[in-house]
Design a protein around this motif. Structure first.
Motif, PDB file in Angstrom:
ATOM      1  N   LEU A   1      53.134 116.842 -42.442  1.00 45.12           N
ATOM      2  CA  LEU A   1      53.772 115.569 -42.098  1.00 45.12           C
ATOM      3  C   LEU A   1      55.187 115.852 -41.625  1.00 45.12           C
ATOM      4  O   LEU A   1      55.850 116.731 -42.177  1.00 45.12           O
ATOM      5  N   GLU A   2      55.633 115.118 -40.644  1.00 41.47           N
ATOM      6  CA  GLU A   2      57.038 115.181 -40.247  1.00 41.47           C
ATOM      7  C   GLU A   2      57.538 113.757 -40.101  1.00 41.47           C
ATOM      8  O   GLU A   2      57.017 112.984 -39.302  1.00 41.47           O
TER       9      GLU A   2
ATOM     10  N   ILE B   1      49.605 118.081 -37.215  1.00 44.19           N
ATOM     11  CA  ILE B   1      50.863 117.576 -37.742  1.00 44.19           C
ATOM     12  C   ILE B   1      50.885 116.083 -37.460  1.00 44.19           C
ATOM     13  O   ILE B   1      50.697 115.669 -36.316  1.00 44.19           O
ATOM     14  N   THR B   2      51.091 115.285 -38.477  1.00 42.61           N
ATOM     15  CA  THR B   2      51.329 113.861 -38.264  1.00 42.61           C
ATOM     16  C   THR B   2      52.833 113.703 -38.140  1.00 42.61           C
ATOM     17  O   THR B   2      53.569 113.934 -39.096  1.00 42.61           O
TER      18      THR B   2
ATOM     19  N   ILE C   1      49.418 117.880 -32.574  1.00 42.91           N
ATOM     20  CA  ILE C   1      50.339 116.826 -32.993  1.00 42.91           C
ATOM     21  C   ILE C   1      49.703 115.447 -32.857  1.00 42.91           C
ATOM     22  O   ILE C   1      49.218 115.077 -31.790  1.00 42.91           O
ATOM     23  N   ASN C   2      49.724 114.707 -33.948  1.00 42.65           N
ATOM     24  CA  ASN C   2      49.325 113.307 -33.952  1.00 42.65           C
ATOM     25  C   ASN C   2      50.630 112.514 -34.039  1.00 42.65           C
ATOM     26  O   ASN C   2      51.187 112.340 -35.118  1.00 42.65           O
ATOM     27  N   SER C   3      51.119 112.071 -32.898  1.00 49.12           N
ATOM     28  CA  SER C   3      52.401 111.371 -32.847  1.00 49.12           C
ATOM     29  C   SER C   3      52.199 109.891 -33.146  1.00 49.12           C
ATOM     30  O   SER C   3      51.390 109.222 -32.513  1.00 49.12           O
ATOM     31  N   CYS C   4      52.951 109.388 -34.130  1.00 51.42           N
ATOM     32  CA  CYS C   4      52.867 107.987 -34.528  1.00 51.42           C
ATOM     33  C   CYS C   4      54.209 107.315 -34.280  1.00 51.42           C
ATOM     34  O   CYS C   4      55.201 107.687 -34.902  1.00 51.42           O
TER      35      CYS C   4
END
Length: 175
Positions: free
Chosen positions: A12-13, A36-37, A62-65
């Protein structure tokens, strides 16, 4: 971070900004890493670093939210599917929320794994007498002093402050 040594697969970031630490994490993850969320409210800042992430060939990790972190973390906890499933969390978001993030991350990061908090020395001001602290630093210092004191006394984690950059606190979740 030595992600390969730690066998990190899912991270998580919180607080991505232009993606420098995100890119570093993505490059360090094992080939078999899930993802990586990456959570940030500012999509435009993330897009500044996106060409570098793409050029490095790690965008697929990368799963960018685009969201506030509380919404995403609460969803993970409420659904119950993500509790205790993350190997690493990096926090570089709004400093006034670090304590609340810690409460949530203690549910999401596996026992034995690491939560890293960036900027915990806050321009060195956490060690300065109040009268020496410049006005620009006041907003964050209160929250970081609270976090540092809390983590030092929290028997659920073992923590260490690393004096690189603006300070990095590494917490290993013990229970």
């Amino acid at each position: 971070m030595p992600m390969k040594v730690m066998n990190v697969k899912k991270t998580l970031e919180l607080g991505v900004f232009t993606g420098y630490s995100l890119l570093t994490t993505a490059l360090a993850l094992l080939l078999m890493a899930k993802y990586i969320t990456a959570i940030d409210v500012d999509k435009e800042a993330y897009e500044v670093g996106l060409p570098f992430i793409q050029k490095a060939g790690v965008e697929h990790k990368i799963n960018s939210c685009q969201s506030d972190a509380f919404t995403v973390l609460n969803d993970f906890i409420t659904k119950g599917e993500e509790e205790g499933s993350f190997d690493f969390a990096f926090v570089d978001a709004d400093k006034d929320s670090y304590m609340e993030y810690h409460k949530q991350l203690m549910k999401l990061v596996k026992v034995g794994e690491i939560i890293a908090y960036d900027n915990t020395l806050w321009f060195g001001t956490v060690a300065e007498p109040e009268e020496n602290v410049q006005e620009f630093a006041w907003k964050g210092i209160k929250y970081l002093l609270e976090l540092n004191s809390f983590l030092a006394a929290d028997d659920r984690v073992e923590s260490a402050v690393v004096s690189i950059g603006d300070g990095l606190t590494l917490c290993t979740r013990l229970c």
